[in-house]
Design a protein around this motif. Structure first.
Motif, PDB file in Angstrom:
ATOM      1  N   GLY A  66      37.635 -17.204 -59.534  1.00 10.62           N
ATOM      2  CA  GLY A  66      38.727 -17.989 -58.984  1.00 10.62           C
ATOM      3  C   GLY A  66      39.104 -17.545 -57.592  1.00 10.62           C
ATOM      4  N   VAL A  67      40.321 -17.896 -57.191  1.00 14.85           N
ATOM      5  CA  VAL A  67      40.782 -17.639 -55.830  1.00 14.85           C
ATOM      6  C   VAL A  67      42.117 -16.900 -55.870  1.00 14.85           C
ATOM      7  CG1 VAL A  67      41.394 -18.679 -53.623  1.00 14.85           C
ATOM      8  CG2 VAL A  67      39.650 -19.750 -55.052  1.00 14.85           C
ATOM      9  N   VAL A  68      42.193 -15.795 -55.124  1.00 15.49           N
ATOM     10  CA  VAL A  68      43.430 -15.015 -55.003  1.00 15.49           C
ATOM     11  C   VAL A  68      43.666 -14.723 -53.529  1.00 15.49           C
ATOM     12  CG1 VAL A  68      44.617 -12.881 -55.603  1.00 15.49           C
ATOM     13  CG2 VAL A  68      43.097 -13.957 -57.279  1.00 15.49           C
ATOM     14  N   ASP A  69      44.762 -15.235 -52.989  1.00 17.62           N
ATOM     15  CA  ASP A  69      45.136 -14.967 -51.587  1.00 17.62           C
ATOM     16  C   ASP A  69      43.993 -15.234 -50.612  1.00 17.62           C
ATOM     17  OD1 ASP A  69      47.673 -14.203 -52.422  1.00 17.62           O
ATOM     18  OD2 ASP A  69      47.099 -12.093 -52.651  1.00 17.62           O
ATOM     19  N   GLY A  70      43.330 -16.373 -50.776  1.00 21.48           N
ATOM     20  CA  GLY A  70      42.270 -16.747 -49.858  1.00 21.48           C
ATOM     21  C   GLY A  70      40.951 -16.029 -50.079  1.00 21.48           C
ATOM     22  N   ILE A  71      40.821 -15.338 -51.210  1.00 18.16           N
ATOM     23  CA  ILE A  71      39.605 -14.589 -51.531  1.00 18.16           C
ATOM     24  C   ILE A  71      38.974 -15.163 -52.801  1.00 18.16           C
ATOM     25  CG2 ILE A  71      38.620 -12.318 -52.054  1.00 18.16           C
ATOM     26  CD1 ILE A  71      39.805 -12.479 -49.272  1.00 18.16           C
ATOM     27  N   LEU A  72      37.656 -15.412 -52.783  1.00 14.59           N
ATOM     28  CA  LEU A  72      36.920 -15.782 -53.994  1.00 14.59           C
ATOM     29  C   LEU A  72      36.643 -14.508 -54.783  1.00 14.59           C
ATOM     30  CD1 LEU A  72      36.546 -18.301 -52.184  1.00 14.59           C
ATOM     31  CD2 LEU A  72      34.229 -18.499 -53.074  1.00 14.59           C
ATOM     32  N   VAL A  73      37.099 -14.456 -56.032  1.00 13.18           N
ATOM     33  CA  VAL A  73      36.974 -13.233 -56.823  1.00 13.18           C
ATOM     34  C   VAL A  73      36.309 -13.515 -58.167  1.00 13.18           C
ATOM     35  CG1 VAL A  73      38.954 -12.122 -55.734  1.00 13.18           C
ATOM     36  CG2 VAL A  73      39.291 -13.488 -57.784  1.00 13.18           C
ATOM     37  N   ASP A  74      35.694 -12.490 -58.709  1.00 12.45           N
ATOM     38  CA  ASP A  74      34.926 -12.549 -59.952  1.00 12.45           C
ATOM     39  C   ASP A  74      35.577 -11.637 -60.987  1.00 12.45           C
ATOM     40  OD1 ASP A  74      33.088 -12.211 -61.998  1.00 12.45           O
ATOM     41  OD2 ASP A  74      31.462 -11.489 -60.707  1.00 12.45           O
ATOM     42  N   ARG A  75      36.053 -12.227 -62.091  1.00 15.31           N
ATOM     43  CA  ARG A  75      36.528 -11.447 -63.234  1.00 15.31           C
ATOM     44  C   ARG A  75      35.647 -11.700 -64.450  1.00 15.31           C
ATOM     45  NH1 ARG A  75      42.746 -11.534 -64.662  1.00 15.31           N
ATOM     46  NH2 ARG A  75      41.972  -9.901 -66.071  1.00 15.31           N
ATOM     47  N   ALA A  76      34.399 -12.084 -64.198  1.00 15.58           N
ATOM     48  CA  ALA A  76      33.469 -12.368 -65.287  1.00 15.58           C
ATOM     49  C   ALA A  76      32.338 -11.358 -65.354  1.00 15.58           C
ATOM     50  CB  ALA A  76      32.892 -13.773 -65.130  1.00 15.58           C
ATOM     51  N   PHE A  77      31.771 -11.036 -64.198  1.00 19.86           N
ATOM     52  CA  PHE A  77      30.601 -10.158 -64.164  1.00 19.86           C
ATOM     53  C   PHE A  77      30.978  -8.805 -63.559  1.00 19.86           C
ATOM     54  CE2 PHE A  77      29.232 -14.574 -63.993  1.00 19.86           C
ATOM     55  CZ  PHE A  77      28.424 -14.626 -65.126  1.00 19.86           C
ATOM     56  N   ALA A  91      38.567  -6.933 -60.849  1.00 18.39           N
ATOM     57  CA  ALA A  91      38.057  -8.137 -60.194  1.00 18.39           C
ATOM     58  C   ALA A  91      37.211  -7.714 -59.009  1.00 18.39           C
ATOM     59  CB  ALA A  91      39.195  -9.043 -59.745  1.00 18.39           C
ATOM     60  N   GLN A  92      36.142  -8.465 -58.762  1.00 20.34           N
ATOM     61  CA  GLN A  92      35.243  -8.170 -57.651  1.00 20.34           C
ATOM     62  C   GLN A  92      35.427  -9.215 -56.554  1.00 20.34           C
ATOM     63  OE1 GLN A  92      32.617  -5.710 -56.976  1.00 20.34           O
ATOM     64  NE2 GLN A  92      32.931  -6.766 -55.013  1.00 20.34           N
ATOM     65  N   GLU A  93      35.734  -8.762 -55.345  1.00 24.55           N
ATOM     66  CA  GLU A  93      35.820  -9.690 -54.219  1.00 24.55           C
ATOM     67  C   GLU A  93      34.415 -10.171 -53.861  1.00 24.55           C
ATOM     68  OE1 GLU A  93      36.938  -9.457 -49.485  1.00 24.55           O
ATOM     69  OE2 GLU A  93      38.200  -8.334 -50.920  1.00 24.55           O
ATOM     70  N   LEU A  94      34.270 -11.504 -53.708  1.00 23.07           N
ATOM     71  CA  LEU A  94      32.963 -12.076 -53.400  1.00 23.07           C
ATOM     72  C   LEU A  94      32.873 -12.578 -51.961  1.00 23.07           C
ATOM     73  CD1 LEU A  94      32.387 -14.185 -56.661  1.00 23.07           C
ATOM     74  CD2 LEU A  94      31.464 -11.910 -56.128  1.00 23.07           C
ATOM     75  N   ALA A  95      33.881 -13.319 -51.530  1.00 18.18           N
ATOM     76  CA  ALA A  95      33.853 -13.933 -50.203  1.00 18.18           C
ATOM     77  C   ALA A  95      35.263 -14.413 -49.880  1.00 18.18           C
ATOM     78  CB  ALA A  95      32.871 -15.103 -50.178  1.00 18.18           C
ATOM     79  N   GLU A  96      35.452 -14.848 -48.651  1.00 18.09           N
ATOM     80  CA  GLU A  96      36.714 -15.472 -48.273  1.00 18.09           C
ATOM     81  C   GLU A  96      36.576 -16.989 -48.341  1.00 18.09           C
ATOM     82  OE1 GLU A  96      38.042 -14.132 -44.497  1.00 18.09           O
ATOM     83  OE2 GLU A  96      37.887 -11.992 -45.007  1.00 18.09           O
ATOM     84  N   VAL A  97      37.696 -17.650 -48.582  1.00 18.21           N
ATOM     85  CA  VAL A  97      37.689 -19.120 -48.555  1.00 18.21           C
ATOM     86  C   VAL A  97      37.128 -19.614 -47.223  1.00 18.21           C
ATOM     87  CG1 VAL A  97      39.217 -21.137 -48.408  1.00 18.21           C
ATOM     88  CG2 VAL A  97      39.521 -19.474 -50.259  1.00 18.21           C
ATOM     89  N   ALA A  98      37.401 -18.903 -46.155  1.00 19.98           N
ATOM     90  CA  ALA A  98      36.911 -19.286 -44.827  1.00 19.98           C
ATOM     91  C   ALA A  98      35.393 -19.218 -44.718  1.00 19.98           C
ATOM     92  CB  ALA A  98      37.544 -18.396 -43.758  1.00 19.98           C
TER      93      ALA A  98
END
Length: 477
Positions: free
Chosen positions: A262-273, A281-288
């Motif tokens: 999902g998305v938290v504060d403009g960050i794409l995050v992973d709470r699955a893997f 949660a793992q930060e993946l990328a920014e919405v930008a």
């Protein structure tokens, strides 16, 4: 779960009928002929293009019957069909009566995989498939994997499966038509992006359409990815028969729960893997990093990331792949800014579901819409989007349906109804939209309809829009 393959030696002398020329039929005929099958191609059309294609296959030793796609050739043991051929065609009814099995090109590709073949990461849904698959391929490439975006995206799955240099993993776009004819497909992981009424004339009902989409989850080994905002996709996961240990993974534009992205504060995050999905949660990328960062495109990026993470791709590759990705033309593509007004081409929005997502990305909007409705209704779309509309310019054969919906649900929105359907109609539409727009507005081509009443395809419609905007910009310079 069965992982079916048909060894090459079993094709020798097998009498196979290929239904339909084109992007799937020609590679299927060539591949089967090369394996020693006795191939007959049947095709409804008998035009110049079909005759040229037939000549190429005939030179190889393939029998081609043009203008006769209804009759089952004698002694046929298997039919391999182009995905668009409807299940109620006389050819298929005759095959069913004769006990002849029917495969699509996807089923054939699945059966022809060799030992150690690349696993498939599959994507389907009413809208967003091509973008998500191309995002997924970009992420996989960023991880250093040999991959390709294949399937309904226009690149033959057969060519990928039979390639001399093997792939590590394939990003596979699948339409509901292709899934209907692919009973044995068993993906590594798969995603259904969304479900909305589409192609009901082909499938017969929304239930049948959804069931064919749901086939993509059958036999999944690692992850069934669903849209948390679209409960129908999660329902398909529940109904699927998957490998033991396969997980349901959701994606959401909100903060993700465990087993979600999902998305938290403009960050794409992973709470699955992650190791501890209850607390980490793992930060993946920014919405930008998502291009363009419209809400429905962020959802596409999350689905692609979920499939890539299911395959074991590191977080950094998700970021790098999304940054490298460039969307195809005519998909929420900014064309120009003229006199403070932004012009956006989303000609690919050929149904109401796609147009709704596009309209949700901008505010305020002068909306250019219309074309062939394909049986769609527009009340829900207009109701959801009315507050964003500065005005509307309507074109095409079924524009009255949109005009009536606007009159019912957004009577305060100014509407220009263009009756003309000549080649200059889009230029007129753009000029009318420019007249309605104010600085800071977006003129959005999101037709919610097919294009064939006025244009060869949605690409030509988008090009006409871009040309008209270009002419407007030149005059304003």
């Amino acid at each position: 779960m069965s992982d079916r393959r048909t060894p090459a030696g079993e094709w020798e002398g097998k009498r196979v009928t290929v239904a339909g020329l084109g992007v799937s039929g020609i590679p299927a005929a060539r591949a089967l002929h090369g394996l020693g099958a006795v191939v007959t191609v049947v095709n409804d059309g008998d035009d110049e293009r079909s005759r040229a294609q037939a000549a190429e296959l005939t030179a190889l030793g393939v029998t081609v019957r043009l203008g006769d796609g209804a009759t089952l050739p004698e002694d046929t043991e298997l039919i391999v069909t182009a995905p668009g051929w409807q299940p109620d065609k006389p050819l298929f009814l005759a095959a069913a009566e004769a006990g002849v099995e029917i495969w699509g090109d996807v089923e054939l590709a699945w059966r022809l995989r060799g030992p150690g073949a690349a696993p498939w990461l599959a994507v389907t849904g009413t809208n967003g498939k091509t973008t998500t698959v191309r995002m997924l391929a970009a992420i996989l490439e960023a991880a250093g994997l040999r991959t390709a975006a294949v399937g309904n995206i226009g690149v033959s799955l057969l060519d990928a499966v039979l390639a001399g240099e093997p792939y590590d993993v394939l990003a596979v776009e699948l339409s509901s038509y292709q899934l209907h004819w692919a009973p044995s497909l068993r993906a590594h992981s798969a995603a259904v992006l969304n479900l909305a009424p589409d192609h009901i004339d082909w499938h017969g009902s929304m239930e049948a359409y959804a069931a064919d989409k749901g086939r993509v989850y059958e036999g999944n080994r690692v992850a069934c990815v669903y849209n948390a905002a679209d409960p129908a996709t999660e329902d398909l996961v529940r109904e699927a028969d998957v490998e033991e240990g396969c997980r349901a993974i959701g994606f959401t534009l909100a903060a993700p729960g465990p087993s979600q992205l999902g998305v938290v504060d403009g960050i794409l995050v992973d709470r699955a893997f992650v190791e501890n999905r209850q607390k980490q949660a793992q930060e993946l990328a920014e919405v930008a990093d998502v291009n363009p960062p419209a809400p429905h495109n962020i959802a596409n990026a999350l689905a692609a990331a979920a499939l890539a993470r299911a395959y074991g791709v590191p977080a950094a590759a998700v970021r790098d792949g999304l940054r490298a990705f460039r969307p195809d033309p005519h998909r929420i593509e900014k064309v120009a800014e003229v006199a403070g007004v932004t012009y956006v081409d989303d000609s690919k929005a050929t149904n109401t579901h796609a147009a709704e997502a596009s309209l949700a990305a901008y505010d305020p909007i002068v909306w250019i819409a219309g074309g062939l409705a394909k049986g769609a209704t527009f009340d829900e779309l207009v109701t959801k989007s009315a507050a964003r509309l500065r005005g509307a310019v309507l074109i095409g054969a079924d524009r009255a349906l949109i005009r009536e919906a606007l009159a019912r649900h957004a009577p305060e929105v100014p509407v220009v109804d263009l009756e003309r359907t000549d080649t200059e109609a889009m230029s007129a539409a753009v000029r009318e939209a420019a007249r309605l727009a104010r600085p800071g507005d977006t003129v959005l081509l999101a037709p919610a309809c097919a294009s064939m009443d006025m244009f060869v395809n949605y690409n030509k419609r988008g090009e006409a829009f871009a040309d008209a905007v270009g002419a407007l910009a030149a005059e304003s310079a």
